[in-house]
Design a protein around this motif. Structure first.
Motif, short mmCIF file in Angstrom:
data_model
loop_
_atom_site.label_atom_id
_atom_site.label_comp_id
_atom_site.label_asym_id
_atom_site.label_seq_id
_atom_site.Cartn_x
_atom_site.Cartn_y
_atom_site.Cartn_z
N UNK A 37 10.20 4.86 -5.08
CA UNK A 37 10.19 4.37 -6.45
C UNK A 37 10.92 5.32 -7.39
N UNK A 38 10.69 6.63 -7.18
CA UNK A 38 11.29 7.61 -8.08
C UNK A 38 12.81 7.58 -7.99
N UNK A 84 8.11 5.06 -15.40
CA UNK A 84 6.83 5.44 -14.82
C UNK A 84 5.80 5.64 -15.93
N UNK A 138 0.83 -1.20 0.00
CA UNK A 138 0.00 0.00 0.00
C UNK A 138 0.86 1.25 0.00
N UNK A 139 1.89 1.24 0.84
CA UNK A 139 2.74 2.43 0.93
C UNK A 139 3.45 2.69 -0.39
N UNK A 193 2.58 1.75 -3.35
CA UNK A 193 1.68 2.02 -4.47
C UNK A 193 0.81 3.25 -4.30
N UNK A 194 0.54 3.65 -3.06
CA UNK A 194 -0.51 4.65 -2.86
C UNK A 194 -0.11 5.87 -2.05
N UNK A 195 1.14 5.92 -1.60
CA UNK A 195 1.48 7.09 -0.77
C UNK A 195 2.62 7.88 -1.41
N UNK A 196 2.77 9.10 -0.96
CA UNK A 196 3.84 9.94 -1.48
C UNK A 196 5.21 9.39 -1.06
N UNK A 224 10.76 10.08 -15.72
CA UNK A 224 11.16 8.78 -15.20
C UNK A 224 10.56 7.80 -16.18
N UNK A 252 13.61 22.15 -6.90
CA UNK A 252 12.21 22.11 -6.48
C UNK A 252 11.78 23.44 -5.86
N UNK A 270 14.24 12.47 -10.06
CA UNK A 270 13.66 12.58 -8.73
C UNK A 270 14.15 13.87 -8.05
N UNK A 281 -0.79 12.27 3.05
CA UNK A 281 0.22 11.27 2.75
C UNK A 281 -0.19 10.39 1.58
N UNK A 326 6.09 6.83 -3.50
CA UNK A 326 6.44 7.47 -4.76
C UNK A 326 7.88 7.98 -4.71
N UNK A 327 8.27 8.50 -3.55
CA UNK A 327 9.65 8.95 -3.40
C UNK A 327 10.63 7.79 -3.58
N UNK A 332 12.16 17.42 -6.84
CA UNK A 332 12.12 17.84 -5.46
C UNK A 332 12.20 16.73 -4.43
N UNK A 333 12.65 15.56 -4.86
CA UNK A 333 12.79 14.45 -3.92
C UNK A 333 14.24 14.37 -3.52
#
Lengths: 359, 502
Positions: A225-226, B350, A213-214, A216-219, B347, B327, A234, B370, A222-223, A238-239
């Motif tokens: 994965x990016x 993606x 869930x984290x 696939x569905x949270x920011x 990316x 950013x 990334x 979040x 996403x960080x 801004x990551x």
């Protein structure tokens, strides 16, 4: 244009088919090669596999043993998966797991005045914390000092093994005991069984779902994965690469440590260095077998847990040395990693699952 | 005697692009041929074809009079074609001698005959006048010396035709002078040389003949005797695509972005932007023209927070923006279409949908706290794909499945989606098909008309001329002139780009 679109569609479908078939075929191919080896020794592969899987999955005791073996494997597989998602190859799961196993064992026998529920939480927390500590060292060195995580985690494995050996044979050693091991943890801190299911297994499955869930569905996911896929883009988006790498390694280590804790509190009831050998390294095979997907880890861990659980029976029935399971796992790893099988499916996007660890 | 290299009518098409369009050229022994062209002009495709790595759709390539066979790279090398790559292929921890003999070591029994090797290198270096210390370790040597080792490595294999791929890109000015001297000497000794570059004065200094590629076509063949730097600059950036852009008079507003005394180093740690002052008004497009490598990239990266500003500042509506934090700069109100879309813009594994929100992934409406709002992301993706005419079967395919033009549309769409006060577009149409070029141009004008301050950096002078309201010409790391685009004379701009005063 429409021809181009169809081509793209076709490629996508092929990739999807390939991505699920690769682990299955890898397992079958590994079993086939192992059969040939058994035949060369004059042994009966059908009998061997039959007794291996009957022992592992054919009875309720077998299933319980399999799931018991699978529990820490799910967690070590998840630890490797989290690292790979952020572009890190955490080879140090073994060390992180040992550190967590010992820490929870100490909490389990030394802290005796806590209410049971809190005691269990504290013991699990100790496992997580000390695993995370080892992971965080590698994470810090990678993020802020540019030291490759493969090097640091391998070295930390040796360092941690030395430290836990020392702790288990001196300060935390069970008194009046020849073996290098800690005292048993107290009764009330032990993780109970729910029928066939060790309660640690629920913890592991819950964590797998949470990670799915984290990611696939949270920011936060996403960080991770990016950074794992393109850290330059990334950064541009801004990551923070350093922050993400550090926390990925910290949590990867924490999950591994939790794997050690669950093993201690649910299965072995004490820390003994020999108990946990190989769990961390099996995690690498499981992560790749599960296609670096948190849910895919569960069947992978059950399969490998089953092989570990049934190995003794296979030796008893078919005369096949239990080391055959190690051979099987090594070959599975080889088949899932080598692009051999995915090329067979003309997989256009030959993205290596361990991509990035050589950077 | 037949030419060393003879390329006749080579054409190579990739889906959507003609990388090489009926290109012919010859290189004879003892001459230096400069191959001039911006990135994406088709230079690397042509070279790959020469080495047999790319199969041309039509045309023929002969080396020393015999046609090459596709796939036979070893055969091409055996016939005396050598290449010095922009990125050196050296083992940093080994000595000069070890690097040069690598792959063809003189042996004594099972062992390498180190003395023979060393003597050979000394003889080689003497013969060509390329001084090196045979015992130095590569990583201790300056870049210019490393390049010398690369050249010696090629020469040791009896190279008749030496291809130098942007050899001066990594060198200091002194090293460049030395290299040009080396090139002259090599040519004198009978080696044919192909020099790939986009630095005009080097071409003027060393080439016997110049061949200019643009958009896959050979657009000019000349020699330094017949032309000057301004003439070359015009050929390079000349009328490639006839671009018809309909745009109205700019409604120029207040100053939004101010660049003051900006100094920036390049990757070699040399001062590349040497004190730039610029002001960008709302409702205008400011085109930055210049031959590549004159500091445009470093200027853009410094403004957008991707490269350290040595000195000077970048003010957005009077407020200084943060250094080295892309950013934060974006958040402050500067959107940026980066030059390298594969590295910074996307990316590629993606989905298109995720790429469209890459720098807003943690903001509303794409995230609620979040948790990412996947339906908002999907809705945005479907709408944007339609609005920006991104050609894909689904907004959830990976970005890597798109063509170059559509990838660029994804980046442009994302950067324009927030209607930020400033848009910096660096080479926004490079490697993009004609249809997408037109679309992207119209988007830039639409952004201007909505009141954005747009800075367009392009190596295509025509693109600058047809889109810009004002033109800043950059040369040698400085803005040498800011002109009104109305009535701007392309010859004059060409001369400014070449660094000539009048």
């Amino acid at each position: 244009m429409s021809a181009l679109i169809n081509e793209v569609k076709g490629k996508k479908q092929k990739y999807d088919v390939g991505s699920w078939l690769v682990p299955i075929i890898s397992v079958l191919a590994a079993m086939l090669v192992a059969s040939l080896l058994m035949l060369l020794q004059g042994l009966d592969p059908v009998l061997a596999y039959n007794s291996l899987f009957t022992a592992a999955f054919g009875s309720s005791e077998g299933i319980a043993a399999t799931l018991g073996k699978a529990t820490p494997l799910v967690l070590s597989g998840l630890a490797v998966t989290l690292g790979l998602r952020a572009g890190l190859f955490n080879i140090g799961v073994q060390g992180q797991l040992l550190s967590g196993a010992l820490a929870s064992a100490w909490a389990g026998y030394a802290l005796t005045n806590l209410p049971p529920f809190i005691h269990v939480s504290v013991a699990l927390g100790f496992g997580f914390f000390f695993g995370a500590l080892v992971g965080a060292i590698a994470g810090y060195l990678k993020a802020f000092r540019g030291v490759h995580e493969v090097i640091t985690t391998i070295m930390l494995n040796s360092i941690v093994m030395g430290i836990v050996d020392y702790l288990a044979s001196h300060p935390f050693k069970e008194p009046d005991q020849a073996l290098t091991r800690t005292p048993q943890i107290i009764e009330s801190v032990r993780l109970p069984m729910f029928g066939l299911l060790p309660s640690g297994f629920f913890v592991a499955v819950f964590l797998a779902c949470a990670m799915w869930w984290i990611l696939g569905y949270t920011t936060t996911g996403f960080r991770f994965n990016s950074v794992g896929r393109n850290r330059f883009a990334a950064w541009y988006a801004g990551i923070s690469y350093k922050r993400t790498i550090f926390f990925a390694m910290l949590f990867s280590g924490g999950i591994a440590g939790l794997g050690g804790a669950v093993e201690t509190l649910g299965i072995t009831y004490r820390f003994e260095p020999a108990f946990n050998l190989g769990l961390g390294f099996d995690g690498i095979t499981i992560a790749l077998l599960g296609r670096v997907h948190p849910i895919g880890i569960i069947p992978g861990a059950i399969l490998i847990g089953g092989m570990r659980a049934g190995a003794a029976n296979m030796q008893f029935d078919a005369g096949v040395a239990p080391e055959l399971v190690d051979l099987l796992l090594a070959m599975i790893l080889l088949f899932v990693t080598a692009p051999l099988i995915s090329r067979f499916f003309k997989n256009s996007s030959n993205r290596s699952l361990t991509g990035g660890w050589g950077n | 005697m037949s030419a060393l290299l003879e390329v006749t009518g080579v054409t190579k098409r990739y889906p959507g692009v003609v990388a090489n369009d009926n290109i012919s050229l010859t290189v004879n022994a003892g001459e230096v041929v400069a191959l001039l062209g911006e990135n994406g002009a088709g230079k690397s495709t042509l070279l790959k074809a020469v080495f047999g790595l790319v199969k041309p759709d039509s045309g023929e390539i002969k080396i020393g009079g015999t046609p090459i066979v596709f796939g036979d790279t070893a055969g091409v090398i055996a016939r005396g074609v050598g290449m010095v790559h922009q990125h050196f292929q050296l083992v940093p921890v080994m000595t000069v001698t070890e690097n040069i003999i690598l792959g063809g070591e003189p042996k004594r029994g099972l062992f390498i005959n180190k003395k023979a090797a060393r003597d050979e290198i000394l003889a080689l270096s003497k013969r060509y006048g390329l001084e090196v210390d045979p015992d130095a370790v590569i990583e201790d040597l300056p870049v210019g010396m490393q390049q010398r080792v690369e050249i010696l490595k090629a020469l040791r294999k009896d190279v008749k035709l030496l291809i130098l791929d942007e050899p001066t890109a990594v060198l200091t000015p002194q090293e460049i002078d030395e290299l040009l001297e080396v090139i002259r000497n090599l040519a004198k000794s009978g080696v044919g040389i192909v020099l790939i570059t986009h630095k005009l004065h080097e071409v003027m200094a060393v080439a016997d003949r110049v061949v200019v590629l643009r958009g896959g076509k050979l657009v000019g063949a000349t020699s330094p005797k017949e032309t000057d730097e301004a003439g070359l600059a015009q050929m390079m950036v000349g009328r490639s695509v006839v671009l018809q852009v309909n745009r109205t008079e700019a409604k120029r507003g207040a100053v939004v972005l101010e660049v003051k005394g900006l100094q920036v180093l390049d990757d070699r740690k040399l001062l590349m932007v040497k004190g730039v002052d610029l002001s960008l008004h709302s409702g205008e497009i400011l085109g930055v023209a210049g031959v590549e490598g004159n500091g445009q990239r470093e200027l853009v990266e410094a403004i957008c927070g991707m490269r350290n500003r040595e000195s000077g500042e970048v003010l957005l509506k009077g407020v200084p923006t943060k250094n080295l934090n892309p950013h934060a700069v974006h958040e402050a109100g500067i959107s940026h279409v980066p030059e390298d879309r594969e590295k910074h813009g996307l990316i590629s594994t993606y989905s298109i949908a995720d790429n469209l929100i890459l720098n807003q992934f943690d903001q509303a409406p794409f995230a609620k706290g979040w948790i990412r709002d996947l339906s908002a992301i999907a809705k945005n993706a479907v709408e944007t794909v339609a609005k920006f005419d991104i050609r894909t079967p689904s907004a959830f395919n990976t970005a890597s499945s798109l063509s170059g033009g559509n990838k660029q549309k994804v980046v442009v769409a994302r950067e324009l989606s927030e209607d930020l006060p400033v848009l910096i577009a660096a080479q926004p149409t490079r490697g993009v098909d004609v249809g997408s070029i037109e679309f992207i141009h119209n988007q830039l004008i639409a952004a201007r008309d909505k009141g954005a301050a747009v800075m367009l950096v392009s190596a295509e002078l025509d693109e600058i001329l047809s889109l810009s309201d004002r033109i800043a010409v950059m040369s040698g790391g400085k803005i040498v002139a800011v002109l009104d685009s109305k009535g701007a004379d392309r010859n004059y701009i060409g001369r400014l780009m070449a660094g000539l005063k009048e």
